[in-house]
Design an enzyme around this catalytic site. Structure first.
Site, PDB file in Angstrom:
ATOM      1  N   ARG A   6      18.111  34.611 -22.463  1.00 36.26           N
ATOM      2  CA  ARG A   6      17.425  33.002 -22.515  1.00 36.26           C
ATOM      3  C   ARG A   6      16.417  33.133 -21.216  1.00 36.26           C
ATOM      4  NH1 ARG A   6      20.284  29.306 -21.272  1.00 36.26           N
ATOM      5  NH2 ARG A   6      18.907  27.536 -22.155  1.00 36.26           N
TER       6      ARG A   6
ATOM      7  N   ASN B 186      10.667  15.017 -21.186  1.00 38.07           N
ATOM      8  CA  ASN B 186      11.317  15.198 -22.596  1.00 38.07           C
ATOM      9  C   ASN B 186      11.481  13.796 -23.203  1.00 38.07           C
ATOM     10  OD1 ASN B 186      12.568  16.423 -24.686  1.00 38.07           O
ATOM     11  ND2 ASN B 186      14.442  15.548 -24.276  1.00 38.07           N
ATOM     12  N   THR B 187      11.146  13.930 -24.668  1.00 41.29           N
ATOM     13  CA  THR B 187      11.366  12.583 -25.484  1.00 41.29           C
ATOM     14  C   THR B 187      12.623  12.742 -26.184  1.00 41.29           C
ATOM     15  OG1 THR B 187      10.595  11.273 -26.913  1.00 41.29           O
ATOM     16  CG2 THR B 187       9.653  13.462 -27.038  1.00 41.29           C
ATOM     17  N   HIS B 188      13.635  12.070 -26.367  1.00 48.32           N
ATOM     18  CA  HIS B 188      14.803  12.242 -26.894  1.00 48.32           C
ATOM     19  C   HIS B 188      15.148  10.911 -27.698  1.00 48.32           C
ATOM     20  CE1 HIS B 188      18.915  13.649 -27.417  1.00 48.32           C
ATOM     21  NE2 HIS B 188      19.190  12.283 -27.343  1.00 48.32           N
TER      22      HIS B 188
ATOM     23  N   ILE C 190      17.580  24.377 -25.327  1.00 44.80           N
ATOM     24  CA  ILE C 190      17.771  23.887 -23.849  1.00 44.80           C
ATOM     25  C   ILE C 190      16.950  24.958 -22.991  1.00 44.80           C
ATOM     26  CG2 ILE C 190      19.577  23.807 -22.220  1.00 44.80           C
ATOM     27  CD1 ILE C 190      21.389  23.252 -24.692  1.00 44.80           C
TER      28      ILE C 190
ATOM     29  N   ASP D 239      16.361  17.734 -16.034  1.00 45.18           N
ATOM     30  CA  ASP D 239      16.957  18.505 -14.928  1.00 45.18           C
ATOM     31  C   ASP D 239      17.731  19.614 -15.747  1.00 45.18           C
ATOM     32  OD1 ASP D 239      19.174  17.332 -16.027  1.00 45.18           O
ATOM     33  OD2 ASP D 239      19.585  15.964 -14.412  1.00 45.18           O
TER      34      ASP D 239
HETATM   35  C1  GRF Z   1      11.700  13.691 -31.924  1.00 45.66           C
HETATM   36  O1  GRF Z   1      12.476  12.684 -32.556  1.00 45.66           O
HETATM   37  C2  GRF Z   1      12.164  14.284 -30.694  1.00 45.66           C
HETATM   38  O2  GRF Z   1      12.845  13.166 -29.832  1.00 45.66           O
HETATM   39  C3  GRF Z   1      13.390  14.924 -31.093  1.00 45.66           C
HETATM   40  O3  GRF Z   1      12.456  15.735 -32.141  1.00 45.66           O
HETATM   41  C4  GRF Z   1      11.763  14.791 -32.815  1.00 45.66           C
HETATM   42  C5  GRF Z   1      10.577  15.732 -32.923  1.00 45.66           C
HETATM   43  O4  GRF Z   1       9.616  15.085 -33.777  1.00 45.66           O
HETATM   44  N1  GRF Z   1      13.957  15.963 -30.071  1.00 45.66           N
HETATM   45  P1  GRF Z   1       8.029  15.638 -34.152  1.00 45.66           P
HETATM   46  O5  GRF Z   1       8.300  16.934 -34.308  1.00 45.66           O
HETATM   47  O6  GRF Z   1       7.380  15.209 -32.789  1.00 45.66           O
HETATM   48  O7  GRF Z   1       7.588  14.779 -35.325  1.00 45.66           O
END
Ligand code: GRF
Length: 206
Positions: free
Chosen positions: A64, A106-108, A91, A140
């Site tokens: 990795r 990141n978006t979660h 990860i 992080d």
């Molecule tokens: C998003 O909801 C993101 O937060 C999560 O996976 C999804 C990705 O969606 N980790 P997309 O590929 O941008 O449509």
């Protein structure tokens, strides 16, 4: 103008939202490259916008860490000033995080610190949550533990499926990511792992 490298694994609707935003001359960021860990369908959005793409597969590397180093080298070569993980379902190795954080976000699909990990929407439903949402945060070395930049709430509807809820979350997530990147680009939001004034109360909200 802030240059972005975007990391994806899947359909790339968040990437598409960033590409669409960046097509506006007034938007203060441009996507200079998109990297995926697999043949992600979302790479087509980048190709359609004329943005270079690369697939860097973990299976092509002995570890990795070696994968992360190759990915880091590719990103450095683009000169990107911000790395955006937008649906990368892996990860990132610690060495990669150290190389880019805090200019690595990141978006979660949950209100962190609730429901970290790869199954955030499923976990929220399984817990019987009446509310979940989306978080944009600095990456992080933990899993979804970095400083929160922005959050939005989404109410859970009775009887809805994981995919229905995830789609409704993504409708909130896409503009939140676009707005957060804009604020980073303009300097309205500064990125520092040690600036608590840039975090928000994660949950519950008043
Ligand atoms: C998003 O909801 C993101 O937060 C999560 O996976 C999804 C990705 O969606 N980790 P997309 O590929 O941008 O449509």
């Amino acid at each position: 103008m802030l240059s972005l490298a975007v990391l994806i694994s899947g359909g790339g609707s968040n990437l598409k939202a960033l590409l669409d935003a960046a097509a506006d001359p007034d938007y203060p960021a441009r996507i200079v490259a998109v990297f995926a860990d697999t043949d992600a369908p979302g790479l087509a959005h980048a190709a359609a916008a004329g943005v270079p793409t690369a697939v860097v597969r973990p299976s092509d590397f002995p570890s990795r860490d070696a994968w992360g180093e190759a990915l880091a080298e590719g990103i450095r070569a683009t000169g990107a000033g911000l790395v955006v993980s937008a649906g990368l379902m892996r990860i990132l190795p610690a060495g990669f995080v150290r190389a880019f954080s805090p200019r690595l976000i990141n978006t979660h699909p949950a209100l962190l610190p609730l429901y970290p990990g790869a199954h955030a929407v499923r976990d929220a439903l399984a817990a019987g949550a009446v509310e979940t949402g989306v978080t944009v945060h600095i990456i992080d070395e933990g899993v979804d533990t970095g400083p929160v930049l922005r959050q939005e709430r989404v109410a859970v509807r009775a009887g809805e499926s994981e995919s229905e809820l995830h789609e409704r979350i993504k409708r909130v997530e896409r503009p939140l990511l676009v707005d957060t990147v804009r604020d980073i680009a303009t300097g309205a939001l500064t990125l520092s792992a040690a600036e608590p004034e840039h975090t928000t109360t994660p949950y519950p909200h008043p």
